[in-house]
Design a protein around this motif. Structure first.
Motif, mmCIF file in Angstrom:
data_model
loop_
_atom_site.group_PDB
_atom_site.id
_atom_site.type_symbol
_atom_site.label_atom_id
_atom_site.label_comp_id
_atom_site.label_asym_id
_atom_site.label_seq_id
_atom_site.Cartn_x
_atom_site.Cartn_y
_atom_site.Cartn_z
ATOM 1 N N UNK A 164 -33.182 -25.737 26.056
ATOM 2 C CA UNK A 164 -33.798 -25.274 27.294
ATOM 3 C C UNK A 164 -33.997 -26.416 28.288
ATOM 4 N N UNK A 165 -34.421 -27.560 27.783
ATOM 5 C CA UNK A 165 -34.667 -28.696 28.670
ATOM 6 C C UNK A 165 -33.384 -29.183 29.334
ATOM 7 N N UNK A 166 -32.266 -29.048 28.625
ATOM 8 C CA UNK A 166 -31.003 -29.574 29.140
ATOM 9 C C UNK A 166 -30.129 -28.494 29.774
ATOM 10 N N UNK A 167 -30.595 -27.245 29.744
ATOM 11 C CA UNK A 167 -29.902 -26.152 30.428
ATOM 12 C C UNK A 167 -28.427 -26.077 30.034
ATOM 13 N N UNK A 168 -28.183 -26.038 28.726
ATOM 14 C CA UNK A 168 -26.810 -25.943 28.221
ATOM 15 C C UNK A 168 -26.484 -24.478 27.925
ATOM 16 N N UNK A 169 -25.212 -24.137 27.766
ATOM 17 C CA UNK A 169 -24.857 -22.755 27.408
ATOM 18 C C UNK A 169 -25.628 -22.270 26.191
ATOM 19 N N UNK A 170 -26.033 -21.026 26.216
ATOM 20 C CA UNK A 170 -26.946 -20.487 25.214
ATOM 21 C C UNK A 170 -26.358 -20.506 23.806
ATOM 22 N N UNK A 171 -25.024 -20.487 23.695
ATOM 23 C CA UNK A 171 -24.425 -20.440 22.366
ATOM 24 C C UNK A 171 -24.144 -21.823 21.781
ATOM 25 N N UNK A 172 -24.310 -22.881 22.557
ATOM 26 C CA UNK A 172 -24.118 -24.215 21.994
ATOM 27 C C UNK A 172 -25.181 -24.492 20.937
#
Length: 210
Positions: A164-172
């Motif tokens: 969440x903090x790094x706003x990466x794709x949800x499936x990573x």
């Protein structure tokens, strides 16, 4: 093919011996091209089906770094609260993060279904994608050590907090949060061993024959 002679093999063994999990860093920045060079080496790591599923996220801004540190503080306290007596006292003395000193913060994720590789080799063991990402981390670790640069693997974090903090794709999938920089002290002995937390056991205890 290059020739790797006895002198090289001896130096390689020394590299393995001196590759330590660093927790105390100098704040000196890395040379401008060092990180790019190290990541290029890490990208040569083996991967299932040549999928290269690792995803490197450089954490450079204050806000995500603060969020990561907050997650660490919460879960570090929970770990301490779960211990009693001498073990709790010893745990409280350990420095388990280089978050405030290391100039480079690097989060490593795994893409769970990369197009690259065409699915080869992971139908029966999809976790080999994660293993491949860990192999890239080990490659990075050794390459960094060869340049006098240290790496610390911070695992006292909630994976969802990091994603969440790094706003990466949800499936990573979150694999590791790494602190990278020059170590304050050079040693060939694990810090947790020097601190009395744990001692390495003989290799014979981990070899089995069938």
């Amino acid at each position: 093919m290059p020739s790797f002679d006895a002198e090289f093999r001896t130096k390689l063994q020394e590299l393995f011996t001196w590759r330590r999990d660093v927790r105390h860093f100098k704040t000196d920045p890395l040379p401008p091209d060092a990180l790019d060079r190290l990541l290029a080496i890490a990208d040569q790591a083996p991967s299932v089906g040549l999928s290269q599923p690792w995803r490197f996220v450089l954490v450079e801004k204050d806000a995500p770094r603060a969020a990561i540190r907050s997650s660490f503080e919460v879960h570090n306290k929970a770990a301490l609260d779960g211990l009693d007596g001498d073990r709790a006292e010893l745990y409280a003395t350990l420095k388990l993060a280089g978050l405030d000193q290391a100039p480079v913060h690097l989060a490593v994720f795994c893409d769970p279904d990369p197009d690259q590789g065409g699915g080869l080799g992971r139908q029966t063991m999809p976790e080999t994608l994660d293993f491949s990402a860990v192999g890239a981390i080990q490659t990075l670790w050794l390459a960094a050590r060869a340049e006098g640069i240290g790496l610390g693997w911070l695992s006292i974090l909630n994976p969802d907090d990091v994603s969440n903090a790094l706003d990466v794709p949800i499936d990573w999938r979150f694999i590791a949060y790494l602190c990278i920089g020059y170590p304050q002290q050079e040693t060939d002995t694990p810090e947790l061993e020097r601190a009395g937390w744990e001692h390495r056991s003989p290799l014979s205890q981990r070899i089995f024959r069938r």
